[in-house]
Design a protein around this motif. Structure first.
Motif, PDB file in Angstrom:
ATOM      1  N   UNK A 100      -8.476   9.094   3.679  1.00 39.37           N
ATOM      2  CA  UNK A 100      -8.965   9.685   5.068  1.00 39.37           C
ATOM      3  C   UNK A 100      -8.934  11.107   5.220  1.00 39.37           C
ATOM      4  N   UNK A 101      -9.803  11.540   6.060  1.00 40.46           N
ATOM      5  CA  UNK A 101      -9.903  13.019   6.443  1.00 40.46           C
ATOM      6  C   UNK A 101      -9.860  13.573   7.853  1.00 40.46           C
ATOM      7  N   UNK A 102      -9.082  14.386   8.310  1.00 35.07           N
ATOM      8  CA  UNK A 102      -8.898  14.945   9.699  1.00 35.07           C
ATOM      9  C   UNK A 102      -9.305  16.380   9.673  1.00 35.07           C
ATOM     10  N   UNK A 103     -10.147  16.811  10.353  1.00 34.51           N
ATOM     11  CA  UNK A 103     -10.642  18.447  10.231  1.00 34.51           C
ATOM     12  C   UNK A 103      -9.769  19.171  11.317  1.00 34.51           C
ATOM     13  N   UNK A 104     -10.040  20.377  10.823  1.00 38.27           N
ATOM     14  CA  UNK A 104      -9.218  21.514  11.621  1.00 38.27           C
ATOM     15  C   UNK A 104      -9.480  21.459  13.493  1.00 38.27           C
ATOM     16  N   UNK A 105     -10.574  21.175  13.751  1.00 39.84           N
ATOM     17  CA  UNK A 105     -10.904  21.024  15.032  1.00 39.84           C
ATOM     18  C   UNK A 105     -10.049  19.929  15.758  1.00 39.84           C
TER      19      UNK A 105
ATOM     20  N   UNK B 139      -6.468  15.914  -5.188  1.00 37.40           N
ATOM     21  CA  UNK B 139      -7.501  16.095  -5.770  1.00 37.40           C
ATOM     22  C   UNK B 139      -8.761  16.093  -5.093  1.00 37.40           C
ATOM     23  N   UNK B 140      -8.670  15.005  -4.190  1.00 39.61           N
ATOM     24  CA  UNK B 140      -9.959  14.893  -3.204  1.00 39.61           C
ATOM     25  C   UNK B 140      -9.935  16.220  -2.427  1.00 39.61           C
ATOM     26  N   UNK B 141      -8.833  16.706  -1.897  1.00 42.49           N
ATOM     27  CA  UNK B 141      -8.836  17.940  -0.857  1.00 42.49           C
ATOM     28  C   UNK B 141      -9.086  19.144  -1.723  1.00 42.49           C
ATOM     29  N   UNK B 142      -8.365  19.277  -2.929  1.00 44.51           N
ATOM     30  CA  UNK B 142      -8.642  20.617  -3.840  1.00 44.51           C
ATOM     31  C   UNK B 142     -10.207  20.673  -4.033  1.00 44.51           C
TER      32      UNK B 142
ATOM     33  N   UNK C 232       0.818  -1.212  -0.116  1.00 43.01           N
ATOM     34  CA  UNK C 232       0.126   0.091  -0.057  1.00 43.01           C
ATOM     35  C   UNK C 232       0.778   1.237   0.018  1.00 43.01           C
ATOM     36  N   UNK C 233       0.627   2.126  -0.800  1.00 46.29           N
ATOM     37  CA  UNK C 233       1.275   3.571  -0.958  1.00 46.29           C
ATOM     38  C   UNK C 233       0.608   4.455  -0.408  1.00 46.29           C
ATOM     39  N   UNK C 234       1.192   5.263   0.443  1.00 47.28           N
ATOM     40  CA  UNK C 234       0.157   6.229   1.423  1.00 47.28           C
ATOM     41  C   UNK C 234       0.833   7.637   1.248  1.00 47.28           C
ATOM     42  N   UNK C 235       0.161   8.828   0.993  1.00 44.05           N
ATOM     43  CA  UNK C 235       0.672  10.030   0.901  1.00 44.05           C
ATOM     44  C   UNK C 235      -0.376  11.126   1.239  1.00 44.05           C
ATOM     45  N   UNK C 236       0.061  12.250   1.793  1.00 45.90           N
ATOM     46  CA  UNK C 236      -1.188  13.108   2.383  1.00 45.90           C
ATOM     47  C   UNK C 236      -1.133  14.381   1.442  1.00 45.90           C
ATOM     48  N   UNK C 237      -2.196  15.517   1.725  1.00 46.13           N
ATOM     49  CA  UNK C 237      -2.121  16.635   1.095  1.00 46.13           C
ATOM     50  C   UNK C 237      -2.656  17.699   2.291  1.00 46.13           C
ATOM     51  N   UNK C 238      -2.046  18.815   2.116  1.00 43.04           N
ATOM     52  CA  UNK C 238      -2.804  19.770   3.260  1.00 43.04           C
ATOM     53  C   UNK C 238      -2.108  19.800   4.614  1.00 43.04           C
ATOM     54  N   UNK C 239      -1.018  19.270   4.893  1.00 46.02           N
ATOM     55  CA  UNK C 239      -0.399  19.147   5.998  1.00 46.02           C
ATOM     56  C   UNK C 239       0.142  20.781   6.599  1.00 46.02           C
ATOM     57  N   UNK C 240       0.582  21.358   5.355  1.00 48.36           N
ATOM     58  CA  UNK C 240       1.017  22.557   5.859  1.00 48.36           C
ATOM     59  C   UNK C 240       0.022  23.953   5.625  1.00 48.36           C
ATOM     60  N   UNK C 241      -1.398  23.656   5.339  1.00 48.08           N
ATOM     61  CA  UNK C 241      -2.149  24.454   5.269  1.00 48.08           C
ATOM     62  C   UNK C 241      -2.637  25.321   6.453  1.00 48.08           C
ATOM     63  N   UNK C 242      -3.000  26.591   6.213  1.00 47.23           N
ATOM     64  CA  UNK C 242      -3.503  27.163   7.690  1.00 47.23           C
ATOM     65  C   UNK C 242      -5.330  26.848   7.586  1.00 47.23           C
TER      66      UNK C 242
ATOM     67  N   UNK D 271      -8.676  24.325   6.518  1.00 51.90           N
ATOM     68  CA  UNK D 271      -9.030  22.957   5.852  1.00 51.90           C
ATOM     69  C   UNK D 271      -8.474  21.719   6.481  1.00 51.90           C
ATOM     70  N   UNK D 272      -9.053  20.475   6.094  1.00 49.70           N
ATOM     71  CA  UNK D 272      -8.410  19.147   6.484  1.00 49.70           C
ATOM     72  C   UNK D 272      -7.106  19.018   6.032  1.00 49.70           C
ATOM     73  N   UNK D 273      -6.445  18.148   6.756  1.00 52.65           N
ATOM     74  CA  UNK D 273      -5.221  17.298   6.262  1.00 52.65           C
ATOM     75  C   UNK D 273      -5.920  15.846   5.686  1.00 52.65           C
ATOM     76  N   UNK D 274      -5.543  15.622   4.410  1.00 54.09           N
ATOM     77  CA  UNK D 274      -6.370  14.525   3.704  1.00 54.09           C
ATOM     78  C   UNK D 274      -5.131  13.352   3.377  1.00 54.09           C
ATOM     79  N   UNK D 275      -5.465  12.164   3.522  1.00 54.30           N
ATOM     80  CA  UNK D 275      -4.437  11.220   3.170  1.00 54.30           C
ATOM     81  C   UNK D 275      -4.844  10.188   2.229  1.00 54.30           C
TER      82      UNK D 275
END
Length: 263
Positions: A109-114, A199-202, A42-52, A54-58
């Motif tokens: 997988x999605x984790x929200x700002x709170x 693409x999901x996060x955008x 299984x290959x795994x990566x994330x998007x949005x880790x450094x954003x101010x 929105x969620x971080x998405x993997x």
């Protein structure tokens, strides 16, 4: 406990040296290295880790092994696949359905700002990656996967693997892992995960722009651009902002600087 190799990778204490070479080369965009890993990894990566905002998405992706009957078709369908940041938006959107069609399994997988504010961005990223594994579903090549086979090995982009306790809590699984620096540019399954996460996060941030107008989410996708920071100053943060990040609400987050340096 994970151990760091001289190449900047981490190996879990679950016998990884028996599965992989003692020294794995640094990332090299010249070609995928999927053959170094067990079949159906299984290959795994994330998007949005450094954003101010929105969620971080993997995302997690399992592709058929190189010797599979459909290997040539997959190579053609995913031609040019690499780190999503190096691809145009148009190319990412073209590759997204192709990845899902070629994949044995894929998940997001999605984790929200709170939650990010409560447990910090590093732990939130681990959780998003674990959720992506938990949410793996059948892709277009699901018939090539042995029935009932769970994830057998995780190849994670970056220099950190998912802590075993987090993975076990979220998925109920204990799976060997390897962290690959620059893996999104040299391991096809990780590149595929990079594209799906991006693409999901955008798409999500574009939808959130309609609900939280004035911040420009559809344009900058939550990253800390000058225009975004100015909008926060002018309008104040909304529910999608990470209040523990210094550029969002420094006065209310005395440890906010830590959030910007965890990775």
């Amino acid at each position: 406990m994970a151990a760091r190799t001289k190449n900047g990778l981490t190996a879990s204490a679950s016998g990884m040296q028996s599965l992989l070479p003692h020294t794995l080369p640094h990332a090299d965009p010249a070609g995928p290295r999927d053959s170094l890993y067990p079949a159906f990894f299984t290959g795994i990566d994330e998007a949005g880790r450094g954003c101010l905002a929105g969620p971080v998405v993997a995302a997690a992706v399992i592709l058929p092994p190189a010797g599979a009957p459909a290997a040539k078709h997959i190579a053609a369908a995913l031609s040019g696949l690499t780190d999503s940041k190096k691809l145009s938006e148009k190319r990412r959107l073209t590759l997204e359905p192709a990845i899902k069609s070629c994949a044995v399994r894929w998940g997001v997988g999605v984790v929200w700002p709170q939650v990010i504010d409560r447990i910090n961005i590093l732990q939130a990223t681990y959780r998003a990656m674990s959720l992506a594994v938990r949410h793996l579903r059948g892709g277009g090549a699901a018939a090539s996967m042995p029935a009932g086979l769970p994830p057998v090995f995780l190849a994670v982009d970056g220099d950190k693997t998912i802590p075993g306790q987090v993975l076990q809590t979220v998925t109920g699984l204990s799976v060997p892992q390897e962290a690959i620096v620059g893996g999104d540019g040299c391991v096809m399954a990780i590149s595929a995960a990079s594209v799906l996460a991006k693409t999901f996060r955008d798409r999500l941030m574009t939808a959130l722009d309609k609900r939280y107008s004035g911040y420009g989410f559809a344009t900058h996708k939550g990253y800390g651009t000058a225009a975004h920071i100015e909008a926060i100053r002018r309008l104040g943060p909304c529910r999608m902002h990470r209040l523990s990040f210094a550029k969002v609400k420094p006065a209310a987050a005395p440890h906010a600087a830590d959030q910007n340096t965890l990775w």
